[in-house]
Each structure stands twice: as C-alpha cells, then as structure tokens.
Design a protein around this motif. Structure first.
Motif, PDB file in Angstrom:
ATOM      1  N   ASP A   1      33.320 -15.175 -55.059  1.00 47.87           N
ATOM      2  CA  ASP A   1      34.675 -14.958 -54.560  1.00 47.87           C
ATOM      3  C   ASP A   1      34.981 -13.485 -54.328  1.00 47.87           C
ATOM      4  O   ASP A   1      35.950 -13.162 -53.648  1.00 47.87           O
TER       5      ASP A   1
ATOM      6  N   SER B   1      34.576 -14.063 -60.974  1.00 45.85           N
ATOM      7  CA  SER B   1      34.841 -14.061 -59.541  1.00 45.85           C
ATOM      8  C   SER B   1      33.620 -13.571 -58.770  1.00 45.85           C
ATOM      9  O   SER B   1      33.272 -14.116 -57.714  1.00 45.85           O
TER      10      SER B   1
ATOM     11  N   GLU C   1      37.186 -12.190 -66.093  1.00 46.35           N
ATOM     12  CA  GLU C   1      37.654 -12.872 -64.887  1.00 46.35           C
ATOM     13  C   GLU C   1      37.064 -12.242 -63.628  1.00 46.35           C
ATOM     14  O   GLU C   1      36.682 -12.940 -62.685  1.00 46.35           O
TER      15      GLU C   1
END
Length: 167
Positions: free
Chosen positions: A93, A88, A84
C-alpha cells in the motif's frame, strides 16, 4: 371501448413513458459514474507512509513538485505508528516508507533503504489556519525504505529529492 378503458389505457401509457424516461436518466447517470471510475482507475497513485510527523514539511514540498511535474499522479501521505507504516509497506500500500533510523521494526522484505537526517520544521495546515509547531529541536535520523514498484520512476525521483535535501 368505454371512457374508463381509454383513461386506463392512457394511464398505463403515461406510466410506461415515465418509466422509460427514468430508465434513460438512470442509464446516463450510471454510465457517467462508470466513466469517472475508469478515469480514476487510470490515475497513478504514489503512496508514502511515515511514522514521523516532523518530516511532513519536507515530504509535502517534494510531493508538490511531483504533482507539478506529473499532474496525472495522485499523491498520498499517511502517518501512523512504525508497525502500521511497515504493515502498509509489506502489503504494497506504500511505495516509500520513512521510519526512525533506530527503529527495532524487523522485516523480511526485500527493500532498499537509506538513512537521512532532517531538522524538525513547523508547518501550516489548510493555508495557515492551523500551525503545527515542533517541540523537537534536534536533527532527526530517519530511514527511508523503498522497493521496486510500478511507480519506480516516481519513487526514484522522490528518493533523490528527499535524500539530497537537508531541511
């Protein structure tokens, strides 16, 4: 024109005036929301993602320093699995990610990285209401990844602080 017509005309006038009043209030409210959204959009966000809970105290202290030096910067720290965290990072992000140095996560991204070793630390959440104690006592080797971004000066400041720091 009879009494009924005057009452009806007065009722329509009252509804029109009340409608105008409501529309002015709504317009002012929407204008205020728009201004707040524009101000938030102008705020710089600095995003860090990690898969290691034990690094939170060191990162948190650096983010406090950054917030003190750059009060207009909003700092975010996200914690998740390595996959994850890397997702990202790939999506843009996260400006900086911190994963295990022996991670088998592969990536085709152009990123700079540096390995660091930090000792696990206990920490408190919400001004000491919740104590998070670490069970791990051995130093942990982490890989810090970053790439060029709009926040390059913040990224380099963070990297310098983190990689120069030994907890």
């Amino acid at each position: 024109m009879g009494m009924e017509d005057i009452v009806l005309l007065g009722g329509f006038a009252a509804i029109a005036i009340f409608g105008y009043y409501i529309m002015v209030k709504l317009d002012n409210f929407l204008d205020k929301v728009r201004r707040e959204n524009e101000e938030q959009a102008q705020t710089t966000c600095f995003n860090i993602a990690t898969s290691c809970v034990n690094i939170i105290p060191a990162v948190s202290n650096i983010l406090k320093d950054i917030n003190h030096l750059y009060p207009d910067v909003h700092c975010n720290l996200s914690v998740g699995s390595e996959q994850e965290v890397m997702k990202s990072f790939d999506c843009g992000d996260a400006d900086v990610v911190i994963i295990s140095a022996d991670s088998d996560v592969e990536s085709a991204r152009l990123a700079r990285w540096k390995c660091i070793t930090l000792n696990p630390q206990s920490f408190s959440i919400d001004n000491g209401i919740v104590d998070v104690k670490t069970i791990e006592k051995n130093p942990q080797h982490q890989k810090v990844l970053w790439k060029g971004s709009d926040n390059q000066s913040l990224v380099l400041h963070f990297i310098h602080q983190l990689c120069g720091q030994r907890a």
